[in-house]
Design a protein around this motif. Structure first.
Motif, short mmCIF file in Angstrom:
data_model
loop_
_atom_site.label_atom_id
_atom_site.label_comp_id
_atom_site.label_asym_id
_atom_site.label_seq_id
_atom_site.Cartn_x
_atom_site.Cartn_y
_atom_site.Cartn_z
N LEU A 58 0.83 -1.21 0.00
CA LEU A 58 0.00 0.00 0.00
C LEU A 58 0.86 1.26 0.00
CD1 LEU A 58 -2.68 1.57 0.37
CD2 LEU A 58 -2.47 1.13 2.83
N LYS A 59 1.86 1.30 0.86
CA LYS A 59 2.73 2.48 0.94
C LYS A 59 3.50 2.67 -0.36
CE LYS A 59 2.21 4.11 5.17
NZ LYS A 59 3.30 4.08 6.14
N GLY A 60 4.02 1.59 -0.93
CA GLY A 60 4.75 1.70 -2.19
C GLY A 60 3.87 2.17 -3.33
N TRP A 61 2.63 1.66 -3.38
CA TRP A 61 1.70 2.04 -4.45
C TRP A 61 1.28 3.50 -4.32
CZ3 TRP A 61 -3.47 3.53 -3.98
CH2 TRP A 61 -4.20 3.61 -5.18
N TRP A 80 -9.38 2.24 -3.32
CA TRP A 80 -8.81 1.99 -4.65
C TRP A 80 -7.80 0.84 -4.59
CZ3 TRP A 80 -6.07 6.56 -7.68
CH2 TRP A 80 -5.68 6.12 -8.96
N HIS A 81 -6.90 0.91 -3.60
CA HIS A 81 -5.90 -0.14 -3.49
C HIS A 81 -6.52 -1.47 -3.09
CE1 HIS A 81 -2.51 -2.41 -1.67
NE2 HIS A 81 -1.87 -1.92 -2.70
N ARG A 82 -7.55 -1.45 -2.24
CA ARG A 82 -8.23 -2.69 -1.90
C ARG A 82 -8.84 -3.35 -3.12
NH1 ARG A 82 -10.74 0.19 2.08
NH2 ARG A 82 -12.76 -0.14 1.06
N MET A 83 -9.42 -2.54 -4.02
CA MET A 83 -9.98 -3.09 -5.25
C MET A 83 -8.90 -3.76 -6.08
SD MET A 83 -11.65 -1.23 -8.57
CE MET A 83 -10.02 -0.68 -9.10
N LEU A 84 -7.76 -3.10 -6.24
CA LEU A 84 -6.67 -3.69 -7.01
C LEU A 84 -6.19 -4.98 -6.36
CD1 LEU A 84 -4.59 -0.48 -7.85
CD2 LEU A 84 -6.20 -1.68 -9.33
N ASP A 85 -6.09 -4.98 -5.04
CA ASP A 85 -5.62 -6.18 -4.33
C ASP A 85 -6.63 -7.32 -4.48
OD1 ASP A 85 -3.64 -7.31 -2.25
OD2 ASP A 85 -5.59 -7.61 -1.29
N ARG A 86 -7.92 -7.02 -4.44
CA ARG A 86 -8.94 -8.06 -4.61
C ARG A 86 -8.80 -8.78 -5.94
NH1 ARG A 86 -12.57 -4.42 -2.37
NH2 ARG A 86 -13.41 -3.81 -4.40
N HIS A 87 -8.45 -8.02 -6.97
CA HIS A 87 -8.34 -8.58 -8.32
C HIS A 87 -6.90 -8.89 -8.71
CE1 HIS A 87 -12.58 -7.86 -9.12
NE2 HIS A 87 -12.45 -6.63 -8.66
N LYS A 88 -6.02 -9.05 -7.70
CA LYS A 88 -4.62 -9.40 -7.95
C LYS A 88 -3.93 -8.38 -8.85
CE LYS A 88 -5.62 -13.16 -5.72
NZ LYS A 88 -5.29 -13.27 -4.27
N TYR A 89 -4.32 -7.12 -8.73
CA TYR A 89 -3.75 -6.01 -9.47
C TYR A 89 -3.98 -6.12 -10.98
CZ TYR A 89 -1.55 -4.82 -5.06
OH TYR A 89 -1.35 -4.50 -3.75
N ARG A 90 -4.97 -6.93 -11.38
CA ARG A 90 -5.29 -7.07 -12.79
C ARG A 90 -6.80 -7.05 -13.03
NH1 ARG A 90 -1.21 -11.80 -15.06
NH2 ARG A 90 0.73 -10.62 -14.88
N PRO A 91 -7.52 -6.07 -12.49
CA PRO A 91 -8.95 -6.01 -12.78
C PRO A 91 -9.18 -5.59 -14.22
CG PRO A 91 -8.29 -4.06 -11.57
CD PRO A 91 -7.08 -4.94 -11.65
N SER A 92 -10.29 -6.03 -14.78
CA SER A 92 -10.64 -5.58 -16.12
C SER A 92 -11.33 -4.22 -16.02
CB SER A 92 -11.58 -6.59 -16.79
OG SER A 92 -12.83 -6.62 -16.12
N SER A 93 -11.42 -3.52 -17.13
CA SER A 93 -12.10 -2.22 -17.13
C SER A 93 -13.57 -2.39 -16.77
CB SER A 93 -11.95 -1.55 -18.49
OG SER A 93 -12.41 -2.39 -19.53
N GLU A 94 -14.18 -3.52 -17.20
CA GLU A 94 -15.58 -3.77 -16.87
C GLU A 94 -15.76 -3.99 -15.37
OE1 GLU A 94 -13.90 -5.31 -19.20
OE2 GLU A 94 -14.91 -4.89 -21.11
N GLN A 95 -14.85 -4.72 -14.74
CA GLN A 95 -14.94 -4.94 -13.29
C GLN A 95 -14.84 -3.62 -12.54
OE1 GLN A 95 -11.73 -7.80 -13.07
NE2 GLN A 95 -13.13 -9.45 -12.50
N CYS A 96 -13.92 -2.76 -12.97
CA CYS A 96 -13.76 -1.46 -12.33
C CYS A 96 -15.02 -0.61 -12.49
CB CYS A 96 -12.55 -0.74 -12.91
SG CYS A 96 -12.22 0.88 -12.18
N LEU A 97 -15.59 -0.61 -13.70
CA LEU A 97 -16.80 0.16 -13.96
C LEU A 97 -17.97 -0.34 -13.11
CD1 LEU A 97 -18.24 2.36 -15.64
CD2 LEU A 97 -18.71 0.61 -17.35
N PHE A 98 -18.13 -1.66 -13.02
CA PHE A 98 -19.24 -2.22 -12.25
C PHE A 98 -19.09 -1.91 -10.76
CE2 PHE A 98 -19.81 -5.76 -15.64
CZ PHE A 98 -20.46 -4.84 -16.46
N GLU A 99 -17.87 -1.95 -10.24
CA GLU A 99 -17.68 -1.61 -8.83
C GLU A 99 -17.93 -0.12 -8.60
OE1 GLU A 99 -14.56 -3.09 -6.54
OE2 GLU A 99 -14.56 -5.10 -7.42
#
Length: 315
Positions: A266-269, A287-306
């Motif tokens: 988190l601090k590095g990001w 924001w960082h929790r979302m990235l961590d949930r998706h292993k730092y590879r969420p799709s644009s659709e996943q981000c939009l839906f969240e």
């Protein structure tokens, strides 16, 4: 191109590096009909006003279909009641979601999406408004907890309580918990479910409120030997495994290395943003929790839906 080859291309998109995504977007642009079709196909079928499943088609407006609820009589569209309602330039939302997934700064995101930097800033916090509150309902098993600290920042404000810092500045005191720092409690279980809480004060009352909201009654709390955790575990009569700061950092399955590793990531990001205003810190944590949930590879659709609250269930 046959469908199987196209499917392979789609599966490989999350593996692209940020620079590769920028190169791809110079050749491919999303359009508004594609975004609208995605919204129509996936939006919830219940009324955003009364939450009854009684919607029926009721024409269209501003490029979006409208619905009328047979239960309450109110009309709505797929974005009604979401943070993205009334935002323009829908054709660039998926592209902007890619910028969030890559952790781009406001200026880089604005350049990539060809919008004004003020628009990119507005979109960032509209997209993150609901994401910031997406936490697991409960954490189970061995649950690690630890606090981390961020320097208070009044970035962007005219009236500062102290002289402006240069290059971010440093805390006046060593260690954490001073008046010029924000305390953030990170709670993470062994399945990877993570919650964080900005505490007004690092004391027993605020720690208790945070832990009560997330800990399962049968969880085993694993922390350092700070007094707030010892008193919490004693008052709630839960199993507690404190880890000494000096000596072995692990005792069988009990340690706090997972939560400490998350703190470090988190601090590095967050360092790429050269200081985050305290009033927006909660959005960046989400924001960082979302990235961590998706292993730092969420799709644009996943981000939009969240961002619109359609992926708000964190299991």
């Amino acid at each position: 191109m046959d469908s199987s080859a196209f499917a392979r291309i789609l599966r490989s998109l999350p593996e692209l590096t940020p620079s590769q995504r920028e190169q791809l977007l110079t050749h491919v642009r999303f359009d508004a009909p594609a975004v609208v079709a995605l919204l129509i196909e996936n939006h919830p079928k219940d009324c955003p006003h009364c939450h009854e499943e009684a919607l029926r088609p009721w024409g269209s407006s501003h490029g979006l279909p409208r619905f009328r609820c047979r239960a309450c009589g109110k009309t709505s569209n797929p974005l009604t009641g979401t943070p993205l309602a009334r935002l323009r330039m829908r054709e660039r939302w998926l592209e902007y979601a890619l910028c969030l997934n890559d952790g781009l700064t406001v200026r880089r995101a604005a350049a990539q999406c060809q919008v004004n930097k003020n628009t990119a800033f507005l979109w960032r916090h509209r997209f993150l408004k609901l994401i910031a509150d997406m936490r697991p309902e409960k954490e189970h098993g061995i649950v690690e907890a630890d606090e981390t600290f961020f320097l208070k920042s009044y970035k962007g404000q005219r009236n500062l309580p102290w002289p402006a810092r240069q290059r971010g500045g440093v805390s006046k005191t060593k260690g954490g918990g001073s008046e010029d720092q924000v305390s953030v409690l990170i709670v993470r279980d062994r399945s990877g479910k993570t919650a964080d809480y900005m505490l007004k004060k690092l004391d027993a009352a605020h720690v208790t409120t945070a832990l009560d909201s997330i800990l399962d009654k049968d969880a085993c709390l694993c922390t350092d030997r700070a007094g707030v955790y010892l008193s919490y575990a004693k008052s709630k009569r839960i199993r507690h495994e404190p880890i000494k700061a000096s000596g072995p950092r692990r005792r069988g399955p009990f340690h706090i290395q997972n939560v400490n590793a998350y703190d470090s990531r988190l601090k590095g990001w967050i360092s790429r943003f050269r200081g985050v205003a305290t009033k927006y810190l909660g959005n960046y944590l989400g924001w960082h929790r979302m990235l961590d949930r998706h292993k730092y590879r969420p799709s644009s659709e996943q981000c939009l839906f969240e961002a619109v609250g359609w992926g708000s269930t964190v299991t």
